[in-house]
Design a protein around this motif. Structure first.
Motif, PDB file in Angstrom:
ATOM      1  N   SER A  41       6.759  14.876   5.786  1.00 12.39           N
ATOM      2  CA  SER A  41       6.279  14.003   6.855  1.00 12.39           C
ATOM      3  C   SER A  41       4.972  13.319   6.481  1.00 12.39           C
ATOM      4  O   SER A  41       4.773  12.135   6.783  1.00 12.39           O
ATOM      5  N   ARG A  43       3.976  12.433   3.554  1.00 13.39           N
ATOM      6  CA  ARG A  43       4.239  11.373   2.572  1.00 13.39           C
ATOM      7  C   ARG A  43       4.791  10.108   3.222  1.00 13.39           C
ATOM      8  O   ARG A  43       4.731   9.032   2.639  1.00 13.39           O
ATOM      9  N   SER A  44       5.317  10.252   4.438  1.00 12.50           N
ATOM     10  CA  SER A  44       5.839   9.079   5.139  1.00 12.50           C
ATOM     11  C   SER A  44       4.823   8.502   6.125  1.00 12.50           C
ATOM     12  O   SER A  44       5.121   7.527   6.817  1.00 12.50           O
ATOM     13  N   ALA A  45       3.631   9.092   6.209  1.00 17.96           N
ATOM     14  CA  ALA A  45       2.618   8.618   7.158  1.00 17.96           C
ATOM     15  C   ALA A  45       2.188   7.198   6.804  1.00 17.96           C
ATOM     16  O   ALA A  45       2.023   6.849   5.630  1.00 17.96           O
ATOM     17  N   ARG A  46       1.977   6.389   7.830  1.00 26.06           N
ATOM     18  CA  ARG A  46       1.573   5.005   7.626  1.00 26.06           C
ATOM     19  C   ARG A  46       0.238   4.663   8.282  1.00 26.06           C
ATOM     20  O   ARG A  46      -0.529   3.877   7.751  1.00 26.06           O
ATOM     21  N   ARG A  47      -0.038   5.241   9.443  1.00 26.73           N
ATOM     22  CA  ARG A  47      -1.214   4.818  10.202  1.00 26.73           C
ATOM     23  C   ARG A  47      -2.269   5.899  10.370  1.00 26.73           C
ATOM     24  O   ARG A  47      -3.457   5.633  10.176  1.00 26.73           O
ATOM     25  N   SER A  48      -1.849   7.106  10.742  1.00 23.24           N
ATOM     26  CA  SER A  48      -2.852   8.103  11.107  1.00 23.24           C
ATOM     27  C   SER A  48      -2.365   9.514  10.834  1.00 23.24           C
ATOM     28  O   SER A  48      -1.164   9.803  10.922  1.00 23.24           O
ATOM     29  N   LEU A  85      -3.149   9.330   0.727  1.00 17.39           N
ATOM     30  CA  LEU A  85      -2.806   8.577   1.931  1.00 17.39           C
ATOM     31  C   LEU A  85      -3.947   7.656   2.344  1.00 17.39           C
ATOM     32  O   LEU A  85      -3.724   6.508   2.743  1.00 17.39           O
ATOM     33  N   ASN A  88      -4.324   4.808  -0.684  1.00 19.57           N
ATOM     34  CA  ASN A  88      -3.204   3.911  -0.991  1.00 19.57           C
ATOM     35  C   ASN A  88      -2.449   3.413   0.234  1.00 19.57           C
ATOM     36  O   ASN A  88      -1.719   2.427   0.142  1.00 19.57           O
ATOM     37  N   ARG A  89      -2.590   4.095   1.354  1.00 17.99           N
ATOM     38  CA  ARG A  89      -1.893   3.663   2.574  1.00 17.99           C
ATOM     39  C   ARG A  89      -2.861   3.141   3.624  1.00 17.99           C
ATOM     40  O   ARG A  89      -2.443   2.521   4.595  1.00 17.99           O
ATOM     41  N   ALA A  91      -4.337   5.052   5.704  1.00 15.10           N
ATOM     42  CA  ALA A  91      -4.162   5.867   6.898  1.00 15.10           C
ATOM     43  C   ALA A  91      -5.512   6.379   7.386  1.00 15.10           C
ATOM     44  O   ALA A  91      -6.364   6.775   6.586  1.00 15.10           O
ATOM     45  N   ASP A 143       1.008   9.713  12.790  1.00 12.38           N
ATOM     46  CA  ASP A 143       1.410   8.393  13.310  1.00 12.38           C
ATOM     47  C   ASP A 143       1.750   8.397  14.795  1.00 12.38           C
ATOM     48  O   ASP A 143       2.525   7.555  15.264  1.00 12.38           O
TER      49      ASP A 143
END
Length: 527
Positions: A41, A43-48, A85, A88-89, A91, A143
């Motif tokens: 989970s 690794r799939s985080a995008r925002r927070s 995260l 690179n993202r 987050a 997220d």
């Protein structure tokens, strides 16, 4: 912090997945399973990412393999994954830790991120310093769409998988003496996540140098919409006064939940807990036994807890109320056995440390979370003390705690769609502890469940106590042995008729006087 949502269907699978109207729950048994799902989970985080923890060591690793394989690396170190995260993202990552003077990993974690060149704007670490109150709740929120209600802190000593081998070099001895560990977590999606987000925000605000009045008022307005206790799925949280803005000072929500469900119990109460020192809870269990002649109580406990006074307090409660000899109460411990890697024909045995906080009642009510059955988790540490001085000094001392409760109602009025996830949880735990297939644990026998537990524990004691050489592939069925109030593991085994012999049975966790009566392992945790 309560929310309700009726479960419409349950998927009774090995993965313990439960689909719900407003909630989706996965039971995660032991931390290898928990970490595997958590890393997926994250690794799939995008925002927070929001993390609340008792402790977070920068080197805490989720191992790539099971007990006999795998090693820590950057891609499975939780702190390293958070850095990735953030960089690179983009987050937004917030980490909330206990930061009292006797347990504070926030300083070291901030230092670790700073040394890795991560600015505080990317990963903010905040400490809750409310000594003698502790931040004991353990959460990961991703997220605003999913949550993990965790059993263990992010500390390597708490890692284990379902094999529970007696010794694993990757499990340091500093906290728990190297003992294998059993724990339970939950992966959540849906309405419960919103309540957990609100809880995190309230405690995060309380940990700020200067709290925002607007933020606190908003949290109070949001929390006040929560309903009263009713059937469904709900988040139950407790905290020291002033942290949860909607909560009147002195509120003991989880204690109220437990007293209510114990009072309504008809068939069985199953308790799997790190500690049982709460005088109020033990008294309620005894009252329930007197009220209902058909009620059975099954309790799984540590014989050597990790806190100094708790072994004595727990045993005093069990003895005072004659629970160890009551015909309708069974108290058990968990042990692990395995072949010695260096001495052929020798079996190693070790206590299996119970870190889970699980209660199941009549397959109609269940709780999983961070609250131990002790005063400091249930609202008043002073209530655990026998002396008037202790009760006075520690009155009102309480932790920040969070639990998930599933309440299906009672008897003919119970919701079968809500009982399914409760039964699934119980069956998974009992299959591990008893070593029995699922089909044997679905329908309660006429003589009750307790007879089965006693039979398994006695059979394991006979196998291990036999003078013949132990078959290391089948030394125990499941993990059960009878509970003993004796101080030392070797004495506890002797109570079950098991004699240690270096040529056939070797004990791994074998503390001396200081280790038993001073419990020094927790001292590392306070500096």
């Amino acid at each position: 912090m309560t929310s309700t949502g009726a479960i419409v269907t349950a998927v009774r699978e090995e993965g313990s997945s439960v689909a719900a109207a407003g909630n989706h729950i996965d039971w995660l048994i032991d931390n290898a399973e928990t970490y595997s799902r958590l890393l997926e989970s994250l690794r799939s985080a995008r925002r927070s990412v929001r993390i609340a923890q008792l402790a977070f060591d920068a080197d805490c690793a989720a191992y790539a393999g099971g007990s006999l394989a795998g090693s820590p690396s950057d891609d499975v170190a939780i702190a390293e994954l958070l850095i990735d995260l953030a960089r690179n993202r983009g987050a937004e990552i917030k980490i909330l830790l206990n930061a009292t003077w006797i347990l504070n990993t926030a300083r070291q974690l901030r230092k670790f991120f700073a040394e890795r060149g991560v600015p505080e704007e990317q990963i903010e670490v905040r400490g809750l310093s409310r000594f003698p109150h502790f931040m004991h709740a353990k959460l990961v929120l991703i997220d605003e769409r999913e949550a993990f209600l965790l059993g263990s802190p992010f500390v390597n000593s708490y890692w284990d998988d379902g094999a529970h081998i007696p010794f694993d070099a990757r499990r340091p001895s500093r906290e728990l003496g190297g003992r294998p560990l059993h724990d339970v977590s939950a992966h959540l999606r849906g309405a419960a996540v919103r309540d957990l987000e609100s809880l995190f925000a309230s405690v995060w605000d309380a940990a700020a140098p200067a709290q925002s009045a607007i933020s606190r008022a908003t949290r109070a307005a949001n929390a006040s919409a929560s309903g009263a206790r009713q059937t469904g799925v709900r988040v139950v949280a407790d905290a020291p006064d002033g942290i949860l803005p909607s909560r009147p000072d002195g509120t003991m929500q989880m204690l109220g939940e437990l007293l209510a469900v114990i009072a309504r119990a008809r068939s069985f109460i199953y308790i799997e807990q790190q500690y049982l020192t709460s005088r109020i809870i033990v008294a309620a269990l005894v009252d329930a036994l007197y009220r209902n002649a058909a009620l059975e109580i099954i309790i799984v406990l540590n014989q050597n807890p990790d806190l100094t006074a708790y072994r004595g307090w727990q045993n005093a409660q069990l003895r005072e109320h004659t629970l160890l000899s009551h015909p309708r109460v069974g108290v058990f411990s968990l042990w692990s056995t395995g072949a010695h890697p260096e001495h052929a024909g020798v079996t190693r045995i070790n206590q299996l440390f119970i870190h889970s906080k699980v209660i199941v009642v009549d397959d109609e009510w269940a709780a999983v979370g961070s609250s131990n059955l002790d005063g400091v988790s249930l609202g008043d540490y002073g209530a655990d003390f026998a002396s008037a001085l202790g009760r006075s000094v520690f009155r009102g001392v309480r932790n920040v705690e969070v639990n998930l409760v599933i309440d299906a109602g009672t008897g003919m009025q119970s919701d079968s769609l809500l009982t399914d996830p409760i039964v699934t949880l119980r069956e998974r735990l009992w299959r591990e502890h008893l070593g029995w297939p699922r089909d044997s644990l679905t329908v309660r026998a006429h003589e009750g469940w307790l007879a089965t537990w006693r039979d398994v524990a006695r059979a394991n004691a006979r196998r291990l106590g036999s003078p013949a050489r132990i078959d290391t592939t089948g030394a125990m069925v499941g993990r059960l042995l009878p509970y003993s109030p004796r101080a030392y593991p070797r004495e506890q085994l002797a109570d079950a008729g098991i004699t240690l012999d270096p040529a056939r049975l070797a004990l791994c966790y074998n503390p001396g006087w200081f280790g038993v009566f001073a419990s020094p392992h927790w001292i590392r945790n306070i500096f």
